[in-house]
Motif scaffolding. Structure first.
Motif, PDB file in Angstrom:
ATOM      1  N   GLN A 226     -82.234  45.787 -62.372  1.00 41.08           N
ATOM      2  CA  GLN A 226     -80.872  45.683 -61.859  1.00 41.08           C
ATOM      3  C   GLN A 226     -80.869  45.193 -60.413  1.00 41.08           C
ATOM      4  OE1 GLN A 226     -79.443  49.721 -63.103  1.00 41.08           O
ATOM      5  NE2 GLN A 226     -77.685  48.589 -63.941  1.00 41.08           N
ATOM      6  N   ALA A 252     -69.758  40.329 -63.681  1.00 42.23           N
ATOM      7  CA  ALA A 252     -70.255  41.308 -64.650  1.00 42.23           C
ATOM      8  C   ALA A 252     -70.211  40.768 -66.072  1.00 42.23           C
ATOM      9  CB  ALA A 252     -69.445  42.596 -64.551  1.00 42.23           C
ATOM     10  N   ALA A 253     -69.297  39.837 -66.326  1.00 43.86           N
ATOM     11  CA  ALA A 253     -69.164  39.288 -67.675  1.00 43.86           C
ATOM     12  C   ALA A 253     -70.351  38.434 -68.076  1.00 43.86           C
ATOM     13  CB  ALA A 253     -67.879  38.469 -67.767  1.00 43.86           C
ATOM     14  N   PRO A 256     -74.864  41.045 -66.494  1.00 47.29           N
ATOM     15  CA  PRO A 256     -74.677  42.499 -66.610  1.00 47.29           C
ATOM     16  C   PRO A 256     -75.703  43.322 -65.845  1.00 47.29           C
ATOM     17  CG  PRO A 256     -75.599  41.584 -68.628  1.00 47.29           C
ATOM     18  CD  PRO A 256     -75.212  40.416 -67.782  1.00 47.29           C
ATOM     19  N   ASN A 257     -76.762  42.686 -65.345  1.00 46.97           N
ATOM     20  CA  ASN A 257     -77.777  43.439 -64.601  1.00 46.97           C
ATOM     21  C   ASN A 257     -77.477  43.488 -63.101  1.00 46.97           C
ATOM     22  OD1 ASN A 257     -78.346  40.674 -64.181  1.00 46.97           O
ATOM     23  ND2 ASN A 257     -80.485  41.131 -63.709  1.00 46.97           N
ATOM     24  N   CYS A 279     -65.086  49.229 -64.777  1.00 44.74           N
ATOM     25  CA  CYS A 279     -66.179  48.256 -64.747  1.00 44.74           C
ATOM     26  C   CYS A 279     -67.434  48.932 -64.216  1.00 44.74           C
ATOM     27  CB  CYS A 279     -65.806  47.058 -63.866  1.00 44.74           C
ATOM     28  SG  CYS A 279     -67.098  45.792 -63.738  1.00 44.74           S
ATOM     29  N   ALA A 281     -70.158  47.754 -63.413  1.00 40.48           N
ATOM     30  CA  ALA A 281     -70.877  46.960 -62.417  1.00 40.48           C
ATOM     31  C   ALA A 281     -70.415  47.238 -60.997  1.00 40.48           C
ATOM     32  CB  ALA A 281     -70.718  45.473 -62.724  1.00 40.48           C
TER      33      ALA A 281
END
Length: 409
Positions: A226, A252-253, A256-257, A279, A281
């Motif tokens: 991440q 984030a879409a 995702p990391n 969200c 993220a």
């Protein structure tokens, strides 16, 4: 030499604040007598107790004048007036100083310093941290009927000061332009306005070890793959926070990391909390003490230094810029001023225009896909910070300015 310092807000490294003057006063008080005239606004906001409230050798006179960013215009104005009255009274009571150091914001703190300097017939140095009244006027934060008098006060203070210190080259250009338009432009000699950068505390940056960062990553429950993007600072109206949270959701879409950490507090805190709830993220982090923030910057792959697209904000000298570079974390800046020129000249970050979430997402995707580019930018920033942003060196420069002002009465 006796130096009287007029500063409405005193902080130390236990506070969630930059503590610039704590570092400067620590150095200056080793060789000079220092009397600090301030308030107790921040004393109750200490998050730890690792540092003494005052640097060794500093004497303090402190007023109980409450102040919070969420105050309205009238309550803020009252707080400014109360401190100015207190500062004048105490400035006339203390032993006569050799030089006075007046620090804005607010402008009324510098005004109080100027009055005491005039009555006690000593020189004074004006440190301009933000351009007042240009900043609150462009932010539409003060009523129009006050503008003329505030601009008049600003010009007069620039004229009266022996030396003016600003925190960025763009601030210096602004003050010099004001001086050239004044009735007595001859008083603005080339060396009257000097740039003394905000800087950072390299000793605190060095304490952000790999072990500290690894422990922080584990505490946050972050996996090894991440990546972290950090915004650390005030969530104020000037900081373009809505653009950042919009970019966070868009990124984030597709990535995702990536995790966005928003560390601080302020006007847009409810917005960030709302987005964080829907969200994963986005995470809201409570303010951290000054001495701890460097580990958070080192944890990040990138940090964001964002402001609205206003000319006065292009001049800013934000501490988070220096702090990030000091630990080798590149920055993205959003203002078309000297910070854009800095990150591009030294290849330690990137520029994305303010208010453009799509462009920010595109830039983030571009640099996050190039680990070698990120690593080199981080190295460049760390070298730059060591060479130009060390507050121990900056403190020596400030001390020299004060000594010269005292000698040339």
């Amino acid at each position: 030499m006796h130096i009287a310092v007029f500063s409405q807000y005193h902080t130390n490294p236990d506070c969630p604040a930059t503590s610039r003057h704590y570092s400067l006063l620590t150095h200056i008080a080793r060789t000079h007598r220092v009397t600090l005239i301030t308030t107790r606004t921040w004393e109750a906001q200490r998050l730890t107790q690792q540092y003494s409230w005052l640097p060794e050798g500093v004497e303090m006179r402190a007023a109980d004048v409450p102040y919070q960013n969420k105050m309205g215009v009238a309550r803020r104005g009252l707080a400014f007036a109360r401190y100015a009255a207190y500062a004048i009274r105490e400035g006339l009571r203390i032993d006569k100083p050799d030089v006075i150091w007046g620090i804005s914001t607010p402008l009324t703190a510098a005004w109080a310093a100027a009055q005491v300097a005039r009555w006690r017939q000593v020189p004074w140095v004006f440190e301009v941290q933000d351009l007042w009244p240009a900043f609150p006027i462009q932010m539409e934060a003060i009523p129009r009927f006050t503008w003329r008098e505030l601009y008049k006060m600003e010009r007069k203070l620039y004229q009266q000061a022996k030396t003016i210190m600003t925190l960025s080259p763009d601030m210096t250009s602004y003050v010099q332009a004001v001086g050239q338009m004044a009735k007595n432009p001859w008083s603005f000699t080339p060396d009257k306005v000097q740039t003394v950068l905000n800087g950072t505390d390299l000793d605190l940056a060095a304490a952000a070890t790999n072990e500290t960062v690894a422990a922080l990553r584990q505490e946050l429950g972050l996996t090894d793959d991440q990546r972290v993007i950090l915004y650390a600072g005030t969530f104020g109206r000037a900081n373009d926070i809505p653009t950042l949270v919009q970019a966070a959701e868009q990124l984030a879409a597709t990535l995702p990391n990536v995790v966005w950490l928003f560390m601080g507090h302020g006007f847009y805190e409810p917005l960030i909390r709302e987005v964080a709830e829907r969200c994963s993220a986005v995470r809201l982090v409570v303010p951290q003490p000054r001495h701890a923030v460097f580990a958070w910057f080192q944890l990040a792959s990138l940090s964001i230094v964002s402001f609205l697209d206003l000319p006065v904000l292009d001049t800013n000298s934000p501490a988070k810029l220096y702090d990030s570079l000091s630990v080798g974390t590149p920055v993205i800046v959003t203002n078309d001023g000297w910070t854009k020129n800095l990150v591009e000249q030294y290849a330690c970050g990137w520029y994305v225009r303010a208010g453009d979430a799509a462009a920010l997402v595109e830039q983030l995707r571009h640099v996050l896909a190039q680990p070698a580019l990120l690593e080199q930018a981080g190295k460049n920033g760390r070298v730059l910070a060591a060479e130009q942003f060390d507050r121990t060196k900056i403190a020596a420069d400030v001390q020299q300015v004060l000594e010269q002002a005292a000698r040339h009465v």
